[in-house]
Motif scaffolding. Structure first.
Motif, PDB file in Angstrom:
ATOM      1  N   PHE A   1      20.128   2.322   5.865  1.00  0.00           N
ATOM      2  CA  PHE A   1      20.614   2.654   7.205  1.00  0.00           C
ATOM      3  C   PHE A   1      19.602   3.438   8.044  1.00  0.00           C
ATOM      4  CE2 PHE A   1      24.033   2.901   4.005  1.00  0.00           C
ATOM      5  CZ  PHE A   1      24.698   1.723   4.327  1.00  0.00           C
ATOM      6  N   ASP A   2      18.471   3.781   7.469  1.00  0.00           N
ATOM      7  CA  ASP A   2      17.438   4.552   8.145  1.00  0.00           C
ATOM      8  C   ASP A   2      16.175   3.701   8.214  1.00  0.00           C
ATOM      9  OD1 ASP A   2      16.461   7.619   8.779  1.00  0.00           O
ATOM     10  OD2 ASP A   2      14.909   6.461   7.755  1.00  0.00           O
ATOM     11  N   PHE A   3      15.697   3.445   9.438  1.00  0.00           N
ATOM     12  CA  PHE A   3      14.567   2.520   9.604  1.00  0.00           C
ATOM     13  C   PHE A   3      13.344   2.953   8.808  1.00  0.00           C
ATOM     14  CE2 PHE A   3      10.654   1.330  11.864  1.00  0.00           C
ATOM     15  CZ  PHE A   3      10.747  -0.053  11.775  1.00  0.00           C
ATOM     16  N   ALA A   4      13.028   4.244   8.852  1.00  0.00           N
ATOM     17  CA  ALA A   4      11.843   4.739   8.146  1.00  0.00           C
ATOM     18  C   ALA A   4      11.971   4.510   6.644  1.00  0.00           C
ATOM     19  CB  ALA A   4      11.632   6.218   8.442  1.00  0.00           C
ATOM     20  N   ARG A   5      13.140   4.844   6.094  1.00  0.00           N
ATOM     21  CA  ARG A   5      13.347   4.674   4.658  1.00  0.00           C
ATOM     22  C   ARG A   5      13.389   3.202   4.245  1.00  0.00           C
ATOM     23  NH1 ARG A   5      15.411   9.611   5.793  1.00  0.00           N
ATOM     24  NH2 ARG A   5      15.196  11.210   4.162  1.00  0.00           N
ATOM     25  N   THR A   6      13.992   2.373   5.082  1.00  0.00           N
ATOM     26  CA  THR A   6      14.003   0.938   4.798  1.00  0.00           C
ATOM     27  C   THR A   6      12.578   0.382   4.777  1.00  0.00           C
ATOM     28  OG1 THR A   6      16.173   0.687   5.849  1.00  0.00           O
ATOM     29  CG2 THR A   6      14.869  -1.303   5.565  1.00  0.00           C
ATOM     30  N   SER A   7      11.759   0.824   5.708  1.00  0.00           N
ATOM     31  CA  SER A   7      10.370   0.355   5.785  1.00  0.00           C
ATOM     32  C   SER A   7       9.569   0.809   4.565  1.00  0.00           C
ATOM     33  CB  SER A   7       9.715   0.870   7.068  1.00  0.00           C
ATOM     34  OG  SER A   7      10.417   0.415   8.208  1.00  0.00           O
ATOM     35  N   ILE A   8       9.765   2.059   4.140  1.00  0.00           N
ATOM     36  CA  ILE A   8       9.060   2.552   2.956  1.00  0.00           C
ATOM     37  C   ILE A   8       9.538   1.810   1.711  1.00  0.00           C
ATOM     38  CG2 ILE A   8       8.732   4.565   1.456  1.00  0.00           C
ATOM     39  CD1 ILE A   8       8.800   6.297   3.984  1.00  0.00           C
ATOM     40  N   ALA A   9      10.829   1.504   1.652  1.00  0.00           N
ATOM     41  CA  ALA A   9      11.356   0.738   0.517  1.00  0.00           C
ATOM     42  C   ALA A   9      10.687  -0.628   0.423  1.00  0.00           C
ATOM     43  CB  ALA A   9      12.869   0.580   0.644  1.00  0.00           C
ATOM     44  N   LEU A  10      10.510  -1.298   1.565  1.00  0.00           N
ATOM     45  CA  LEU A  10       9.840  -2.594   1.567  1.00  0.00           C
ATOM     46  C   LEU A  10       8.374  -2.454   1.170  1.00  0.00           C
ATOM     47  CD1 LEU A  10      11.412  -4.160   4.787  1.00  0.00           C
ATOM     48  CD2 LEU A  10      11.951  -4.687   2.394  1.00  0.00           C
ATOM     49  N   PHE A  11       7.736  -1.385   1.612  1.00  0.00           N
ATOM     50  CA  PHE A  11       6.362  -1.090   1.205  1.00  0.00           C
ATOM     51  C   PHE A  11       6.281  -0.931  -0.316  1.00  0.00           C
ATOM     52  CE2 PHE A  11       3.332   2.303   0.076  1.00  0.00           C
ATOM     53  CZ  PHE A  11       2.134   1.765   0.530  1.00  0.00           C
TER      54      PHE A  11
ATOM     55  N   THR B   1       8.326  -2.078  -2.679  1.00  0.00           N
ATOM     56  CA  THR B   1       8.557  -3.333  -3.406  1.00  0.00           C
ATOM     57  C   THR B   1       7.359  -4.263  -3.275  1.00  0.00           C
ATOM     58  OG1 THR B   1       9.704  -4.289  -1.479  1.00  0.00           O
ATOM     59  CG2 THR B   1      11.054  -3.182  -3.130  1.00  0.00           C
ATOM     60  N   GLU B   2       6.725  -4.255  -2.109  1.00  0.00           N
ATOM     61  CA  GLU B   2       5.551  -5.106  -1.915  1.00  0.00           C
ATOM     62  C   GLU B   2       4.395  -4.644  -2.796  1.00  0.00           C
ATOM     63  OE1 GLU B   2       3.143  -7.186   1.812  1.00  0.00           O
ATOM     64  OE2 GLU B   2       4.389  -5.419   2.181  1.00  0.00           O
ATOM     65  N   VAL B   3       4.192  -3.328  -2.872  1.00  0.00           N
ATOM     66  CA  VAL B   3       3.115  -2.777  -3.704  1.00  0.00           C
ATOM     67  C   VAL B   3       3.367  -3.068  -5.186  1.00  0.00           C
ATOM     68  CG1 VAL B   3       2.088  -0.625  -4.515  1.00  0.00           C
ATOM     69  CG2 VAL B   3       2.402  -0.999  -2.073  1.00  0.00           C
ATOM     70  N   ILE B   4       4.598  -2.858  -5.640  1.00  0.00           N
ATOM     71  CA  ILE B   4       4.922  -3.123  -7.054  1.00  0.00           C
ATOM     72  C   ILE B   4       4.777  -4.608  -7.368  1.00  0.00           C
ATOM     73  CG2 ILE B   4       6.794  -3.171  -8.741  1.00  0.00           C
ATOM     74  CD1 ILE B   4       5.648  -0.451  -8.531  1.00  0.00           C
TER      75      ILE B   4
ATOM     76  N   LEU C   1      -1.124  -5.991   3.099  1.00  0.00           N
ATOM     77  CA  LEU C   1       0.316  -5.839   2.987  1.00  0.00           C
ATOM     78  C   LEU C   1       0.986  -6.137   4.317  1.00  0.00           C
ATOM     79  CD1 LEU C   1       0.506  -2.456   1.020  1.00  0.00           C
ATOM     80  CD2 LEU C   1       0.851  -4.742   0.079  1.00  0.00           C
ATOM     81  N   LYS C   2       2.079  -6.879   4.288  1.00  0.00           N
ATOM     82  CA  LYS C   2       2.814  -7.187   5.515  1.00  0.00           C
ATOM     83  C   LYS C   2       3.437  -5.923   6.111  1.00  0.00           C
ATOM     84  CE  LYS C   2       3.967 -11.921   4.128  1.00  0.00           C
ATOM     85  NZ  LYS C   2       5.061 -12.868   3.814  1.00  0.00           N
ATOM     86  N   SER C   3       3.809  -4.980   5.245  1.00  0.00           N
ATOM     87  CA  SER C   3       4.484  -3.770   5.701  1.00  0.00           C
ATOM     88  C   SER C   3       3.531  -2.697   6.211  1.00  0.00           C
ATOM     89  CB  SER C   3       5.330  -3.189   4.566  1.00  0.00           C
ATOM     90  OG  SER C   3       4.505  -2.897   3.433  1.00  0.00           O
ATOM     91  N   LEU C   4       2.213  -2.892   6.064  1.00  0.00           N
ATOM     92  CA  LEU C   4       1.251  -1.833   6.370  1.00  0.00           C
ATOM     93  C   LEU C   4       1.279  -1.350   7.821  1.00  0.00           C
ATOM     94  CD1 LEU C   4      -1.004   0.031   5.494  1.00  0.00           C
ATOM     95  CD2 LEU C   4      -2.631  -1.840   5.823  1.00  0.00           C
ATOM     96  N   PRO C   5       1.335  -2.229   8.829  1.00  0.00           N
ATOM     97  CA  PRO C   5       1.345  -1.710  10.214  1.00  0.00           C
ATOM     98  C   PRO C   5       2.503  -0.754  10.482  1.00  0.00           C
ATOM     99  CG  PRO C   5       0.867  -4.074  10.193  1.00  0.00           C
ATOM    100  CD  PRO C   5       1.278  -3.706   8.794  1.00  0.00           C
ATOM    101  N   ILE C   6       3.679  -1.054   9.954  1.00  0.00           N
ATOM    102  CA  ILE C   6       4.830  -0.173  10.176  1.00  0.00           C
ATOM    103  C   ILE C   6       4.637   1.144   9.440  1.00  0.00           C
ATOM    104  CG2 ILE C   6       7.320   0.099   9.801  1.00  0.00           C
ATOM    105  CD1 ILE C   6       7.570  -2.935  10.090  1.00  0.00           C
ATOM    106  N   ILE C   7       4.140   1.087   8.215  1.00  0.00           N
ATOM    107  CA  ILE C   7       3.941   2.300   7.424  1.00  0.00           C
ATOM    108  C   ILE C   7       2.925   3.211   8.098  1.00  0.00           C
ATOM    109  CG2 ILE C   7       3.085   3.210   5.224  1.00  0.00           C
ATOM    110  CD1 ILE C   7       5.888   2.028   5.096  1.00  0.00           C
ATOM    111  N   ARG C   8       1.880   2.643   8.656  1.00  0.00           N
ATOM    112  CA  ARG C   8       0.874   3.454   9.340  1.00  0.00           C
ATOM    113  C   ARG C   8       1.492   4.191  10.540  1.00  0.00           C
ATOM    114  NH1 ARG C   8      -3.392   2.087  11.555  1.00  0.00           N
ATOM    115  NH2 ARG C   8      -4.993   3.323  10.530  1.00  0.00           N
TER     116      ARG C   8
END
Length: 229
Positions: A86-96, A98-101, A218-225
């Motif tokens: 339910f939190d955009f930041a946490r959802t984005s980190i979660a995807l990061f 899973t992608e890294v693992i 990583l696809k999630s990298l731009p958001i994580i940055r």
């Protein structure tokens, strides 16, 4: 043969009209792919919530040698997420995460210490009081330990790479920050300029890709940055 194991969902792919193929990192059996039928249905009978990224499950599974896709007999959520979905930041980190693992381990790979670390990280991510700005960095530093390629010192993370992006005037502060992250982990409150944190994130991802021979971005990298601002 039926076996019990704890598992953490990494991701799933749609299969047919109502089924999925879900990839789960299990504690006792390692990384496994399971075919789950009839979960993408409408209404109260849908069980797709069980297989969202980083969902922690108690499983009873069929485990057959030399079989590709396995089956799940029972699945029960261990720790319902309060914030991650339910939190955009946490959802984005979660995807990061899973992608890294996913890029770090292969089918059948089993590592109880890595599993326990991933479980701890999920619980920390789901806490309101957790500091998210450091989270991706700590995750990468700690994961390197459990996969066996972490240097013996914080300096090694900077020098044991092909590219060294930090000029002399940035090395001292970066090393202090690294040492704090390695000692305090997710509890770190160390402050450092945003651009330097982003540079360190890019560097640690490069460090991992060199050791894992996985150079694609990583696809999630731009958001994580952006979240590290």
């Amino acid at each position: 043969m039926l076996k019990k194991t704890a598992g953490i969902v990494l991701n799933y792919l749609r299969y047919g009209d109502t089924s999925i193929i879900v990839k789960i990192f299990t504690r006792e059996l390692g990384l496994k792919s399971y075919l789950v039928n009839g979960v993408r249905t409408q209404g109260k009978g849908s069980k797709i919530a069980l297989y969202q990224p980083l969902t922690m499950l108690d499983l009873v599974v069929y485990d057959k040698e030399n079989a590709g896709l396995q089956r799940i007999s029972e699945a029960k959520i261990v720790h319902p997420h309060r914030l991650i979905p339910f939190d955009f930041a946490r959802t984005s980190i979660a995807l990061f995460m899973t992608e890294v693992i996913n890029r770090s381990i292969y089918e059948g790979y089993q590592n109880e210490w890595l599993f326990d670390f991933l479980e701890e990280s999920v619980l920390v991510l789901d806490r309101q009081e957790s500091t998210l700005g450091h989270f991706p960095l700590v995750f990468l530093l700690e994961k390197a330990k459990y996969l066996g390629f972490a240097p013996e010192s914080s300096e090694g993370f900077l020098v044991e790479t092909v590219n060294h992006p930090f000029p002399p005037e940035e090395i001292g502060l970066t090393l202090e920050y690294l040492e704090d992250l390695l000692s305090r982990r997710y509890e770190s409150q160390y402050r450092i300029p945003v651009m330097l944190r982003r540079k360190l994130l890019d560097h640690l991802l490069e460090f991992h890709s060199e050791h894992l021979d996985n150079p694609s971005p990583l696809k999630s990298l731009p958001i994580i940055r952006q979240l590290m601002g």
